[in-house]
Design a protein around this motif. Structure first.
Motif, PDB file in Angstrom:
ATOM      1  N   GLY A  79      26.136 -64.113 -21.577  1.00 43.61           N
ATOM      2  CA  GLY A  79      27.552 -64.827 -21.857  1.00 43.61           C
ATOM      3  C   GLY A  79      27.869 -65.835 -21.027  1.00 43.61           C
ATOM      4  O   GLY A  79      28.334 -66.828 -21.181  1.00 43.61           O
ATOM      5  N   GLN A  80      27.931 -65.286 -19.751  1.00 46.62           N
ATOM      6  CA  GLN A  80      28.344 -66.496 -18.297  1.00 46.62           C
ATOM      7  C   GLN A  80      27.334 -67.713 -18.626  1.00 46.62           C
ATOM      8  O   GLN A  80      27.856 -68.629 -18.141  1.00 46.62           O
ATOM      9  N   LEU A  81      25.898 -67.610 -18.956  1.00 43.84           N
ATOM     10  CA  LEU A  81      25.204 -68.533 -18.844  1.00 43.84           C
ATOM     11  C   LEU A  81      25.408 -69.292 -20.149  1.00 43.84           C
ATOM     12  O   LEU A  81      24.533 -70.546 -20.255  1.00 43.84           O
ATOM     13  N   GLY A  82      25.858 -68.868 -21.190  1.00 40.11           N
ATOM     14  CA  GLY A  82      25.824 -69.501 -22.419  1.00 40.11           C
ATOM     15  C   GLY A  82      24.540 -69.571 -23.145  1.00 40.11           C
ATOM     16  O   GLY A  82      23.973 -70.505 -23.884  1.00 40.11           O
ATOM     17  N   LEU A  83      23.890 -68.283 -23.184  1.00 37.53           N
ATOM     18  CA  LEU A  83      22.599 -68.224 -23.438  1.00 37.53           C
ATOM     19  C   LEU A  83      22.532 -67.329 -24.948  1.00 37.53           C
ATOM     20  O   LEU A  83      23.525 -66.411 -24.862  1.00 37.53           O
ATOM     21  N   PRO A  84      21.462 -67.190 -25.779  1.00 40.93           N
ATOM     22  CA  PRO A  84      21.538 -66.369 -27.055  1.00 40.93           C
ATOM     23  C   PRO A  84      21.203 -64.965 -26.481  1.00 40.93           C
ATOM     24  O   PRO A  84      20.433 -64.847 -25.198  1.00 40.93           O
ATOM     25  N   PHE A  85      21.541 -63.960 -27.167  1.00 41.07           N
ATOM     26  CA  PHE A  85      21.567 -62.443 -26.371  1.00 41.07           C
ATOM     27  C   PHE A  85      20.980 -61.636 -27.643  1.00 41.07           C
ATOM     28  O   PHE A  85      21.508 -61.707 -28.708  1.00 41.07           O
ATOM     29  N   ALA A  86      19.860 -60.864 -27.439  1.00 36.61           N
ATOM     30  CA  ALA A  86      19.481 -59.984 -28.456  1.00 36.61           C
ATOM     31  C   ALA A  86      19.611 -58.335 -27.828  1.00 36.61           C
ATOM     32  O   ALA A  86      19.331 -58.163 -26.717  1.00 36.61           O
ATOM     33  N   PHE A  87      20.111 -57.565 -28.502  1.00 36.69           N
ATOM     34  CA  PHE A  87      20.425 -56.178 -28.278  1.00 36.69           C
ATOM     35  C   PHE A  87      19.509 -55.231 -28.922  1.00 36.69           C
ATOM     36  O   PHE A  87      19.231 -55.220 -30.140  1.00 36.69           O
ATOM     37  N   ALA A  88      18.857 -54.178 -28.031  1.00 35.71           N
ATOM     38  CA  ALA A  88      17.856 -53.385 -28.753  1.00 35.71           C
ATOM     39  C   ALA A  88      18.567 -52.280 -29.280  1.00 35.71           C
ATOM     40  O   ALA A  88      18.490 -50.953 -28.565  1.00 35.71           O
ATOM     41  N   SER A  89      19.388 -52.380 -30.232  1.00 44.46           N
ATOM     42  CA  SER A  89      20.084 -51.032 -30.671  1.00 44.46           C
ATOM     43  C   SER A  89      19.087 -50.289 -31.444  1.00 44.46           C
ATOM     44  O   SER A  89      19.617 -48.890 -31.782  1.00 44.46           O
ATOM     45  N   HIS A  90      18.012 -50.330 -31.590  1.00 43.54           N
ATOM     46  CA  HIS A  90      16.966 -49.383 -32.465  1.00 43.54           C
ATOM     47  C   HIS A  90      16.768 -48.152 -31.309  1.00 43.54           C
ATOM     48  O   HIS A  90      16.134 -47.397 -31.779  1.00 43.54           O
ATOM     49  N   PHE A  91      16.957 -48.586 -29.951  1.00 40.70           N
ATOM     50  CA  PHE A  91      16.628 -47.415 -29.167  1.00 40.70           C
ATOM     51  C   PHE A  91      18.115 -47.171 -28.113  1.00 40.70           C
ATOM     52  O   PHE A  91      17.694 -46.061 -27.473  1.00 40.70           O
ATOM     53  N   ALA A  92      19.035 -48.022 -28.319  1.00 41.23           N
ATOM     54  CA  ALA A  92      20.265 -47.697 -27.229  1.00 41.23           C
ATOM     55  C   ALA A  92      21.464 -48.043 -28.197  1.00 41.23           C
ATOM     56  O   ALA A  92      22.229 -48.935 -27.803  1.00 41.23           O
ATOM     57  N   PRO A  93      21.698 -47.252 -29.107  1.00 44.26           N
ATOM     58  CA  PRO A  93      22.589 -47.383 -30.182  1.00 44.26           C
ATOM     59  C   PRO A  93      24.095 -47.284 -29.367  1.00 44.26           C
ATOM     60  O   PRO A  93      24.859 -48.097 -29.900  1.00 44.26           O
ATOM     61  N   ASP A  94      24.393 -46.424 -28.623  1.00 40.49           N
ATOM     62  CA  ASP A  94      25.635 -45.959 -27.971  1.00 40.49           C
ATOM     63  C   ASP A  94      26.350 -47.438 -27.235  1.00 40.49           C
ATOM     64  O   ASP A  94      27.163 -47.354 -27.149  1.00 40.49           O
ATOM     65  N   TYR A  95      25.148 -48.163 -26.713  1.00 36.03           N
ATOM     66  CA  TYR A  95      26.009 -49.352 -26.003  1.00 36.03           C
ATOM     67  C   TYR A  95      26.054 -50.707 -26.927  1.00 36.03           C
ATOM     68  O   TYR A  95      26.481 -51.667 -26.283  1.00 36.03           O
ATOM     69  N   ARG A 117      30.288 -61.448 -25.897  1.00 36.30           N
ATOM     70  CA  ARG A 117      31.490 -62.504 -26.573  1.00 36.30           C
ATOM     71  C   ARG A 117      32.649 -62.966 -25.896  1.00 36.30           C
ATOM     72  O   ARG A 117      32.912 -63.872 -25.679  1.00 36.30           O
ATOM     73  N   SER A 118      32.986 -61.833 -25.193  1.00 34.44           N
ATOM     74  CA  SER A 118      34.278 -62.054 -24.262  1.00 34.44           C
ATOM     75  C   SER A 118      33.922 -62.985 -23.001  1.00 34.44           C
ATOM     76  O   SER A 118      34.767 -63.539 -22.476  1.00 34.44           O
ATOM     77  N   SER A 119      32.841 -62.835 -22.409  1.00 32.31           N
ATOM     78  CA  SER A 119      32.383 -63.258 -21.216  1.00 32.31           C
ATOM     79  C   SER A 119      31.717 -64.883 -21.619  1.00 32.31           C
ATOM     80  O   SER A 119      31.407 -65.392 -20.782  1.00 32.31           O
ATOM     81  N   PHE A 120      31.365 -65.271 -22.846  1.00 28.29           N
ATOM     82  CA  PHE A 120      30.730 -66.282 -23.081  1.00 28.29           C
ATOM     83  C   PHE A 120      31.267 -67.649 -22.672  1.00 28.29           C
ATOM     84  O   PHE A 120      32.566 -67.813 -22.866  1.00 28.29           O
ATOM     85  N   LYS A 121      30.706 -68.655 -22.017  1.00 33.54           N
ATOM     86  CA  LYS A 121      31.129 -69.840 -21.834  1.00 33.54           C
ATOM     87  C   LYS A 121      30.177 -70.734 -22.538  1.00 33.54           C
ATOM     88  O   LYS A 121      28.944 -70.594 -22.351  1.00 33.54           O
ATOM     89  N   PRO A 122      30.568 -71.766 -23.197  1.00 34.94           N
ATOM     90  CA  PRO A 122      29.824 -72.723 -24.035  1.00 34.94           C
ATOM     91  C   PRO A 122      28.916 -73.299 -22.858  1.00 34.94           C
ATOM     92  O   PRO A 122      29.181 -73.606 -21.636  1.00 34.94           O
ATOM     93  N   SER A 123      27.695 -73.797 -23.333  1.00 30.66           N
ATOM     94  CA  SER A 123      26.720 -74.381 -22.435  1.00 30.66           C
ATOM     95  C   SER A 123      26.030 -75.727 -23.101  1.00 30.66           C
ATOM     96  O   SER A 123      26.042 -75.934 -24.492  1.00 30.66           O
ATOM     97  N   ALA A 124      24.992 -76.224 -22.551  1.00 29.18           N
ATOM     98  CA  ALA A 124      24.085 -77.185 -23.250  1.00 29.18           C
ATOM     99  C   ALA A 124      23.466 -76.591 -24.293  1.00 29.18           C
ATOM    100  O   ALA A 124      22.871 -77.187 -25.173  1.00 29.18           O
ATOM    101  N   VAL A 125      23.186 -75.196 -24.223  1.00 31.47           N
ATOM    102  CA  VAL A 125      22.310 -74.479 -25.257  1.00 31.47           C
ATOM    103  C   VAL A 125      23.029 -73.976 -26.344  1.00 31.47           C
ATOM    104  O   VAL A 125      22.704 -74.233 -27.536  1.00 31.47           O
ATOM    105  N   LEU A 126      24.318 -73.532 -26.061  1.00 27.68           N
ATOM    106  CA  LEU A 126      25.061 -72.923 -27.115  1.00 27.68           C
ATOM    107  C   LEU A 126      26.458 -73.387 -26.984  1.00 27.68           C
ATOM    108  O   LEU A 126      27.021 -73.366 -25.881  1.00 27.68           O
ATOM    109  N   ASP A 127      27.182 -73.635 -28.066  1.00 23.12           N
ATOM    110  CA  ASP A 127      28.712 -73.876 -27.926  1.00 23.12           C
ATOM    111  C   ASP A 127      29.538 -72.572 -28.401  1.00 23.12           C
ATOM    112  O   ASP A 127      30.607 -72.494 -28.135  1.00 23.12           O
TER     113      ASP A 127
END
Length: 338
Positions: free
Chosen positions: A186-202, A211-221
């Protein structure tokens, strides 16, 4: 506008399973066969994961297997889900993925994880003089990104360049199963993938943090999230649940601190797991779905409402290769329904 299933790109996460009675060579053959079918069926990405010292997973030399898949397909994006950066010098990863992008332009993704993807003994063998607790990950990531920067941005050692690599646009994803990578992405404005298939609680806390820490970047707005799901699809719920016992046996081995090859399915795990192991395993499978297309669609709609996912990536640890192909085909058909 409310998202529908057909609005969301869907991809394959391949752990390159080595089956009981099979070999790594068999695994690589099946990986390429699945990738070619996935391309035909409309899957967007085909990612491979780095693991070490695991007899049931063949993708330890992840960059080589990515090249194998990219060379045998035509359009599908191919990448890592992920490269465990703490195991490597950033320059080496920049050169490897710079080579892949030069060979297969516009098709390579670089997903990065912070964990070692191995046990402690293998981690020590891999890292040698490198750090061992993941705290160096932000610094390593900064150095890696600097190698790709055509303007020679700070973060890399003076006078050191990645050739090939420098100046290439290789999408970088951060992968995670906790909040650390979520917040960093989020801080770097990069896409994020979460491994919910083995860490569902998080999952939901990590998505909120990203989403709350996201800062727009040259990669993503704006934030962009990919959700990892375990899906076993078959023509009937009963058959899907039987096929899913191979993956459940794999989880059971992890709970017991063992590793091994992917086992054939069984009619029931009763007598194989204890009540405590059953409860523990099922608690880890909140985002693993085994069923027919109707059941899977219903559950996917629930997860979509819960997470507002931008992409899915699907792992299917199925012993029989033809059944695994059929599972991915069924999923592709239901995700493309209008």
């Amino acid at each position: 506008m409310v998202k529908q299933l057909h609005d969301i790109p869907f991809s394959v996460l391949d752990l390159a399973p080595i089956r009981e009675g099979g070999t790594a060579a068999d695994s690589f053959h099946n990986t390429l066969d699945l990738a070619r079918h996935a391309e035909e069926w409309g899957y967007h990405r085909y990612w491979l994961a780095e693991h070490h010292n695991m007899p049931g997973i063949a993708s330890s030399a992840t960059s080589l297997v990515i090249g194998h898949v990219a060379g045998g397909t035509k359009r599908i994006r191919v990448g890592s889900g992920g490269i465990m950066l703490s195991n490597h010098a950033p320059l080496v990863i920049a050169e490897q993925f710079g080579t892949l992008e030069s060979l297969y332009p516009g098709r390579i993704d670089l997903g990065l994880g912070r964990a070692p993807g191995s046990d402690q003994a293998a981690a020590r063998a891999l890292r040698r003089g490198l750090g061992s607790d993941g705290s160096e990950f932000p610094e390593q990531l900064s150095e890696l990104r600097a190698y790709f920067d055509a303007n020679g941005a700070g973060g890399r050692p003076l006078g050191v360049r990645a050739v090939p690599g420098e100046g290439l646009n290789i999408p970088i994803w951060l992968l995670g199963s906790s909040g650390f990578s979520a917040q960093l992405a989020g801080q770097l404005g990069l896409p994020f993938a979460f491994a919910s298939h083995f860490a569902p609680d998080y999952l939901l806390p990590a998505l909120h943090l990203y989403r709350s820490s996201f800062k727009p970047s040259a990669v993503l707005d704006k934030p962009h999230v990919m959700i990892g799901l375990g899906i076993t699809a078959a023509d009937t719920v009963e058959e899907a649940r039987r096929l899913a016992t191979s993956q459940q046996q794999q989880f059971l081995n992890i709970i017991r601190g063992r590793t091994g090859k992917l086992q054939p399915p069984v009619d029931s795990l009763d007598g194989i797991w204890t009540p405590q192991e059953k409860a523990m395993l099922l608690s880890k499978q909140q985002y693993s779905i085994a069923g027919d297309p109707s059941l899977i669609k219903e559950r996917l709609l629930e997860i979509l409402e819960e997470t507002a996912a931008d992409e899915w990536i699907i792992a299917s640890q199925i012993y029989d290769h033809s059944a695994r192909l059929h599972s991915y085909k069924l999923v592709s058909e239901l995700l493309q329904e209008q």
